[in-house]
Motif scaffolding. Sequence first.
Motif, PDB file in Angstrom:
ATOM      1  N   PRO A 148      -5.200  -8.160   2.519  1.00  0.00           N
ATOM      2  CA  PRO A 148      -4.267  -7.958   1.371  1.00  0.00           C
ATOM      3  C   PRO A 148      -4.627  -6.801   0.727  1.00  0.00           C
ATOM      4  O   PRO A 148      -5.962  -6.373   0.535  1.00  0.00           O
ATOM      5  CB  PRO A 148      -4.524  -9.153   0.595  1.00  0.00           C
ATOM      6  N   PHE A 149      -3.687  -6.029   0.097  1.00  0.00           N
ATOM      7  CA  PHE A 149      -3.837  -5.045  -0.682  1.00  0.00           C
ATOM      8  C   PHE A 149      -4.366  -5.416  -1.989  1.00  0.00           C
ATOM      9  O   PHE A 149      -5.208  -4.542  -2.723  1.00  0.00           O
ATOM     10  CB  PHE A 149      -2.721  -4.128  -0.816  1.00  0.00           C
ATOM     11  N   GLY A 150      -3.942  -6.422  -2.470  1.00  0.00           N
ATOM     12  CA  GLY A 150      -4.766  -6.950  -3.721  1.00  0.00           C
ATOM     13  C   GLY A 150      -3.943  -6.869  -5.062  1.00  0.00           C
ATOM     14  O   GLY A 150      -4.298  -7.164  -6.156  1.00  0.00           O
ATOM     15  N   LYS A 151      -2.714  -6.007  -4.868  1.00  0.00           N
ATOM     16  CA  LYS A 151      -2.059  -5.611  -6.053  1.00  0.00           C
ATOM     17  C   LYS A 151      -0.360  -5.858  -5.785  1.00  0.00           C
ATOM     18  O   LYS A 151      -0.126  -5.471  -4.621  1.00  0.00           O
ATOM     19  CB  LYS A 151      -2.218  -4.493  -6.692  1.00  0.00           C
ATOM     20  N   LYS A 152       0.286  -6.414  -6.512  1.00  0.00           N
ATOM     21  CA  LYS A 152       1.662  -6.553  -6.490  1.00  0.00           C
ATOM     22  C   LYS A 152       2.204  -5.275  -7.234  1.00  0.00           C
ATOM     23  O   LYS A 152       1.589  -4.458  -7.868  1.00  0.00           O
ATOM     24  CB  LYS A 152       2.333  -7.686  -7.283  1.00  0.00           C
TER      25      LYS A 152
ATOM     26  N   LEU B 218       1.500  -0.248 -13.293  1.00  0.00           N
ATOM     27  CA  LEU B 218       1.051  -0.310 -14.506  1.00  0.00           C
ATOM     28  C   LEU B 218      -0.441   0.494 -14.570  1.00  0.00           C
ATOM     29  O   LEU B 218      -0.742   1.532 -15.318  1.00  0.00           O
ATOM     30  CB  LEU B 218       0.854  -1.506 -15.022  1.00  0.00           C
ATOM     31  N   GLU B 219      -1.126   0.299 -13.442  1.00  0.00           N
ATOM     32  CA  GLU B 219      -2.442   1.346 -13.008  1.00  0.00           C
ATOM     33  C   GLU B 219      -1.840   2.508 -12.964  1.00  0.00           C
ATOM     34  O   GLU B 219      -2.870   3.487 -13.304  1.00  0.00           O
ATOM     35  CB  GLU B 219      -3.050   0.873 -11.779  1.00  0.00           C
ATOM     36  N   ILE B 220      -0.843   3.220 -12.363  1.00  0.00           N
ATOM     37  CA  ILE B 220      -0.484   4.462 -12.046  1.00  0.00           C
ATOM     38  C   ILE B 220      -0.199   5.179 -13.752  1.00  0.00           C
ATOM     39  O   ILE B 220      -0.460   6.453 -13.606  1.00  0.00           O
ATOM     40  CB  ILE B 220       0.692   4.662 -11.275  1.00  0.00           C
ATOM     41  N   VAL B 221       0.424   4.483 -14.501  1.00  0.00           N
ATOM     42  CA  VAL B 221       1.154   5.112 -15.623  1.00  0.00           C
ATOM     43  C   VAL B 221       0.252   4.765 -16.981  1.00  0.00           C
ATOM     44  O   VAL B 221       0.569   5.207 -18.115  1.00  0.00           O
ATOM     45  CB  VAL B 221       2.484   4.674 -15.954  1.00  0.00           C
ATOM     46  N   LYS B 222      -0.725   3.937 -16.801  1.00  0.00           N
ATOM     47  CA  LYS B 222      -1.706   3.465 -17.796  1.00  0.00           C
ATOM     48  C   LYS B 222      -2.183   4.537 -18.911  1.00  0.00           C
ATOM     49  O   LYS B 222      -2.357   4.494 -20.136  1.00  0.00           O
ATOM     50  CB  LYS B 222      -2.776   2.691 -17.503  1.00  0.00           C
ATOM     51  N   GLU B 223      -2.454   5.966 -18.286  1.00  0.00           N
ATOM     52  CA  GLU B 223      -2.941   6.921 -19.384  1.00  0.00           C
ATOM     53  C   GLU B 223      -1.775   7.774 -19.951  1.00  0.00           C
ATOM     54  O   GLU B 223      -1.876   8.588 -20.734  1.00  0.00           O
ATOM     55  CB  GLU B 223      -3.483   7.902 -18.234  1.00  0.00           C
ATOM     56  N   TYR B 224      -0.407   7.287 -19.750  1.00  0.00           N
ATOM     57  CA  TYR B 224       0.627   8.310 -20.099  1.00  0.00           C
ATOM     58  C   TYR B 224       1.080   7.853 -21.781  1.00  0.00           C
ATOM     59  O   TYR B 224       1.398   8.537 -22.486  1.00  0.00           O
ATOM     60  CB  TYR B 224       1.722   8.584 -19.341  1.00  0.00           C
ATOM     61  N   GLY B 225       1.299   6.512 -21.989  1.00  0.00           N
ATOM     62  CA  GLY B 225       1.773   5.910 -23.084  1.00  0.00           C
ATOM     63  C   GLY B 225       3.438   5.535 -23.284  1.00  0.00           C
ATOM     64  O   GLY B 225       3.566   5.348 -24.159  1.00  0.00           O
TER      65      GLY B 225
ATOM     66  N   TYR C 104       0.932  -1.043   0.135  1.00  0.00           N
ATOM     67  CA  TYR C 104       0.137   0.074  -0.092  1.00  0.00           C
ATOM     68  C   TYR C 104       0.837   1.291  -0.005  1.00  0.00           C
ATOM     69  O   TYR C 104       0.397   2.406  -0.425  1.00  0.00           O
ATOM     70  CB  TYR C 104      -0.982   0.010   1.347  1.00  0.00           C
ATOM     71  N   HIS C 105       2.253   1.169   0.577  1.00  0.00           N
ATOM     72  CA  HIS C 105       2.906   2.363   0.715  1.00  0.00           C
ATOM     73  C   HIS C 105       3.607   2.453  -0.634  1.00  0.00           C
ATOM     74  O   HIS C 105       3.806   3.762  -0.965  1.00  0.00           O
ATOM     75  CB  HIS C 105       4.072   2.181   1.615  1.00  0.00           C
ATOM     76  N   ILE C 106       3.845   1.361  -1.394  1.00  0.00           N
ATOM     77  CA  ILE C 106       4.288   1.659  -2.699  1.00  0.00           C
ATOM     78  C   ILE C 106       3.240   2.493  -3.603  1.00  0.00           C
ATOM     79  O   ILE C 106       3.531   3.372  -4.315  1.00  0.00           O
ATOM     80  CB  ILE C 106       4.847   0.296  -3.707  1.00  0.00           C
ATOM     81  N   ASP C 107       2.064   2.031  -3.497  1.00  0.00           N
ATOM     82  CA  ASP C 107       0.692   2.733  -4.304  1.00  0.00           C
ATOM     83  C   ASP C 107       0.970   3.987  -3.596  1.00  0.00           C
ATOM     84  O   ASP C 107       0.588   5.167  -4.263  1.00  0.00           O
ATOM     85  CB  ASP C 107      -0.484   2.203  -3.918  1.00  0.00           C
TER      86      ASP C 107
ATOM     87  N   GLY D 182      14.738  -3.543  -8.848  1.00  0.00           N
ATOM     88  CA  GLY D 182      14.221  -4.572  -7.933  1.00  0.00           C
ATOM     89  C   GLY D 182      13.179  -3.863  -7.292  1.00  0.00           C
ATOM     90  O   GLY D 182      13.333  -2.776  -6.299  1.00  0.00           O
ATOM     91  N   MET D 183      11.985  -4.399  -6.828  1.00  0.00           N
ATOM     92  CA  MET D 183      11.042  -4.149  -6.060  1.00  0.00           C
ATOM     93  C   MET D 183      11.074  -5.295  -4.967  1.00  0.00           C
ATOM     94  O   MET D 183      10.492  -6.231  -4.908  1.00  0.00           O
ATOM     95  CB  MET D 183       9.671  -3.984  -6.384  1.00  0.00           C
ATOM     96  N   THR D 184      12.219  -5.216  -4.075  1.00  0.00           N
ATOM     97  CA  THR D 184      12.557  -6.365  -3.244  1.00  0.00           C
ATOM     98  C   THR D 184      11.882  -6.345  -1.674  1.00  0.00           C
ATOM     99  O   THR D 184      11.697  -5.562  -1.113  1.00  0.00           O
ATOM    100  CB  THR D 184      13.972  -6.348  -2.985  1.00  0.00           C
ATOM    101  N   LYS D 185      11.546  -7.658  -1.106  1.00  0.00           N
ATOM    102  CA  LYS D 185      11.120  -8.103  -0.095  1.00  0.00           C
ATOM    103  C   LYS D 185       9.811  -6.924   0.405  1.00  0.00           C
ATOM    104  O   LYS D 185       9.834  -6.509   1.580  1.00  0.00           O
ATOM    105  CB  LYS D 185      12.176  -7.801   1.020  1.00  0.00           C
TER     106      LYS D 185
END
Length: 298
Positions: A243-247, A253-260, A208-211, A233-236
């Motif tokens: 669960p947050f529900g997303k890796k 990908l959800e953050i950047v999907k609008e940019y291209g 969740y903190h990554i998000d 690396g997105m390690t450990k």
Amino acid sequence: MLQPSFIKEGDKVAIVSTARKVSVKEIQEAILMLEKWKLVPVLGSTIGKELHQFAGTDQERVLDFQKMLDDKEIKAIWCARGGYGTVRIIDHIDFSNLLKNPKWIVGYSDITVLHSEIHNLGVCSLHAPLAIDIHKGTKASMTSLRDILFGKEVEYSISSSKKNILGECQGKLIGGNLSILYSLCGSKSSLDTSGKILCIEDLDEYLYHIDRMLQNLKRNGFFDNLSGLIVGGMTKMHDNNIPFGKKPKKIILEIVKEYGFPVVFNFPMGHIEDNRALIMGSEASLRVDADQVTLKYI
């Protein structure tokens, strides 16, 4: 951007700690490696110092780094360890002599503070293994560090991830540790990402903190005019009982999907054994195909 001169045999390389405490024993392999490369290691006064988790007081870490920065015989400053602490001293360092006599500042993780500050001053730096990492780094990561320091042309080609966003781009390499980039937002060390290739990595964070951090970078305009994104690396990573529900890949990908712009996952950088050296501030081209990713300097 000013690029420091490449080093040669016989040059002096300082090893200092701007953050966490470190002993001479812990960096002994780095010292031996520099000597093997026919360089002269110069240990800073912070090596072996201890104040709780830090390599001495803030003032001691400032003075040590400043001394090596101002010494014209020192051709590179290799940061011994990350952790936390560089942000506590960054505003007390005088970089005027770096602008007159650029030298390589080497490290990653907490050293992202230095990379960001130095980039904004118009000087290239080296995102690369720390001195304490030598025992666990791959041969390829150490070779990349040596090759760049000695001026050998470096190009990286890796297998493409199925999650990558394909495309080509060009721009100056910037970035480093995601948590540090997030913490610098709103300060003079925060980066202007327009037209650049942003590199991110992180260790030991909750999903969740990554998000949250990426949402903050998005709100700060980091992705608005970005040329490309490299994810190391997105390690450990950790999750909560619910669960947050997303890796990390899905979050990004959800953050950047609008940019291209093109996006690369699993790049060899960060808190992983294969942490290749990257010249921050250098103009680079990135090509992301279905089977291969190529990063080369222009």
